[in-house]
Design a protein around this motif. Structure first.
Motif, PDB file in Angstrom:
ATOM      1  N   TYR A 120       0.813  -1.225   0.000  1.00  0.00           N
ATOM      2  CA  TYR A 120       0.000   0.000   0.000  1.00  0.00           C
ATOM      3  C   TYR A 120       0.845   1.273   0.000  1.00  0.00           C
ATOM      4  O   TYR A 120       0.396   2.308   0.485  1.00  0.00           O
ATOM      5  N   ARG A 131      -8.418  -3.012   9.429  1.00  0.00           N
ATOM      6  CA  ARG A 131      -9.025  -4.360   9.484  1.00  0.00           C
ATOM      7  C   ARG A 131     -10.488  -4.370   9.888  1.00  0.00           C
ATOM      8  O   ARG A 131     -10.915  -3.545  10.700  1.00  0.00           O
ATOM      9  N   HIS A 230      -1.971   5.832   2.604  1.00  0.00           N
ATOM     10  CA  HIS A 230      -1.011   4.950   3.255  1.00  0.00           C
ATOM     11  C   HIS A 230       0.436   5.330   2.919  1.00  0.00           C
ATOM     12  O   HIS A 230       1.281   4.459   2.701  1.00  0.00           O
ATOM     13  N   GLU A 368      -1.706   7.114   9.195  1.00  0.00           N
ATOM     14  CA  GLU A 368      -2.912   6.939   8.388  1.00  0.00           C
ATOM     15  C   GLU A 368      -4.091   7.503   9.171  1.00  0.00           C
ATOM     16  O   GLU A 368      -4.572   6.877  10.107  1.00  0.00           O
TER      17      GLU A 368
HETATM   18  C1  BGC Z   1      -1.673  -1.945   9.021  1.00  0.00           C
HETATM   19  C2  BGC Z   1      -0.518  -2.912   9.096  1.00  0.00           C
HETATM   20  C3  BGC Z   1      -0.239  -3.406   7.722  1.00  0.00           C
HETATM   21  C4  BGC Z   1       0.084  -2.215   6.848  1.00  0.00           C
HETATM   22  C5  BGC Z   1       0.416  -2.579   5.432  1.00  0.00           C
HETATM   23  C6  BGC Z   1      -1.265  -0.815   8.154  1.00  0.00           C
HETATM   24  O1  BGC Z   1      -2.315   0.097   8.035  1.00  0.00           O
HETATM   25  O2  BGC Z   1      -2.077  -1.499  10.290  1.00  0.00           O
HETATM   26  O3  BGC Z   1      -0.798  -3.978   9.962  1.00  0.00           O
HETATM   27  O4  BGC Z   1       0.808  -4.318   7.697  1.00  0.00           O
HETATM   28  O5  BGC Z   1      -0.985  -1.331   6.865  1.00  0.00           O
HETATM   29  O6  BGC Z   1      -0.476  -3.429   4.916  1.00  0.00           O
END
Ligand code: BGC
Length: 403
Positions: A120, A131, A230, A368
């Motif tokens: 990302y 999540r 991100h 983020e």
């Molecule tokens: C998540 C991480 C993840 C990362 C990349 C973050 O927003 O909290 O756990 O590994 O994104 O995917």
């Protein structure tokens, strides 16, 4: 381009600002936002100082043959490249305290790596940032199942989230700023989410070196939305190693602890007396190796911080970070109630980034801005439900400077 900017055609070598080789030597359109004919000196990359400029080039093609463009815009001091792939911040070039410009954002120089390897990097993430437990939530009595793509959970909108879509893009000029408006229409049921969601995310850079990110979305059925960006920062320069010595201040009195799969337990825990207390400027690496169980679960920081209340303008000062050597800093304001502070814990050196260096654990940090992870399953968290007739609005600014 479909904007109203005055323009001229110029031939520049994209390689001088590190764009993909495929784009080098392309004839671009440059739109200037300064008075026509005003004389101003050009820098090494060919940009005119003190002028807003934007150009568009071809970055690559998806396997399905869809064209992906890169827009590069500058205020003469900060220069930003964004891809229509994932409405992605590919490069952010800012000067250090001596005026030396470096790219401070992790990324790639080619589309294939973005499509296949990217965790990302710089992407606009949706429909739901972070999540959702077991990829499941219930809304108005109906249960929805999302694709599982992270252990038992759904992460960042599922297997093919907004970060893997080609967004429509349009150069914009908003009085005192220049940038790009991206839009994407996510069909009803895409990645399991209800409702056709029409999103616009506008990235603009102003003269105060402030990158403003404005999210806007509407739906035709009740759904959940949590959009974020991100970007991975290393203020010493992308690919220069650990961010342990970066100093961070987070305006957050609490955070949301997680279970072993990084799903919030629902608790809102005060940061006082823990390695999560960044209310005073502290080196990121100062406590990252402490034996606090939450740091062990996250392999470092990978937590949602609960921000202080917003001011009367709706914004909160979320965070400020700087790198002592170069002096480069970034300050984050947001209308969002939370920020995911992530220290690149899953970077493992297995691929090379845009500058030819591999990225290892702790080589970058993300801030983020967001609603809290797994909010649809936590009634005590601020709601992420969006209904027809309502408009989702969220704004975050990243201000680049030096100390
Ligand atoms: C998540 C991480 C993840 C990362 C990349 C973050 O927003 O909290 O756990 O590994 O994104 O995917």
């Amino acid at each position: 381009m479909s904007d109203n900017l005055p323009r001229r055609q110029v031939l520049r070598t994209a390689g001088t600002i590190g764009l993909g080789a495929a784009a080098a030597g392309v004839l671009h359109e440059t739109a200037t936002a300064s008075p026509a004919g005003a004389a101003s000196p050009a820098d090494a990359a060919g940009w005119d100082h003190g002028r807003f400029e934007i150009r568009k080039e071809i970055f690559g093609r998806t396997p399905a043959g869809e064209q992906v463009d890169v827009y590069t815009f500058t205020n003469g001091r900060v220069t930003i490249s964004m891809l229509t792939w994932g409405a992605t911040l590919q490069r952010i070039e800012t000067p250090d305290r001596r005026g030396k410009k470096e790219n401070i954002s992790l990324g790639f120089d080619n589309l294939e790596d973005y499509a296949n390897l990217s965790p990302y990097f710089g992407a606009t993430v949706g429909r739901y940032g972070n999540r959702i437990a077991n990829g499941r939530f219930t809304l108005d009595g109906k249960t929805y199942q999302l694709p599982i793509n992270n252990g038992a959970n759904s992460l960042h909108g599922g297997t093919i989230g907004f970060d893997k879509k080609v967004w429509k893009a349009k150069a914009v000029r908003t009085g005192s700023a220049i940038g790009v408006a991206f839009s994407y229409v996510s069909p009803d049921g895409e990645m399991g989410y209800p409702g056709k969601l029409t999103s616009t995310v506008t990235y603009t850079l102003d003269k105060a070196n402030r990158l403003r990110v404005e999210y806007h979305a509407v739906t035709d059925k009740a759904t959940v939305v949590n959009l974020t960006n991100h970007v991975y920062f290393n203020l010493g320069g992308e690919g220069t190693g650990s961010i342990d010595d970066h100093i961070l201040q987070l305006n957050a009195p609490a955070y949301t602890p997680v279970d072993a799969t990084l799903i919030p337990t629902g608790q809102i825990a005060p940061v006082g007396g823990t390695p999560f207390d960044f209310r005073r400027p502290t080196a990121i690496g100062a406590r990252i190796r402490d034996d606090h169980p939450q740091l062990v679960i996250g392999r470092g920081y990978d937590h949602n911080f609960v921000l202080d209340r917003a001011g009367s303008d709706g914004f909160r000062l979320a965070a400020r970070a700087w790198e002592p050597d170069s002096g480069r800093s970034v300050t984050v304001h947001t209308t969002e109630p939370g920020v995911q502070f992530y220290t690149g814990n899953f970077l493992d050196g297995s691929f090379q980034g845009i500058g030819g260096k591999s990225y290892r654990q702790g080589d970058a940090f993300c801030l983020e801005t967001q609603h809290f992870p797994d909010s649809p399953n936590h009634p005590n968290f601020p709601s992420t439900v969006l209904r027809p007739g309502q408009t989702y609005r969220s704004t975050t600014t990243f201000t680049f400077g030096t100390i």
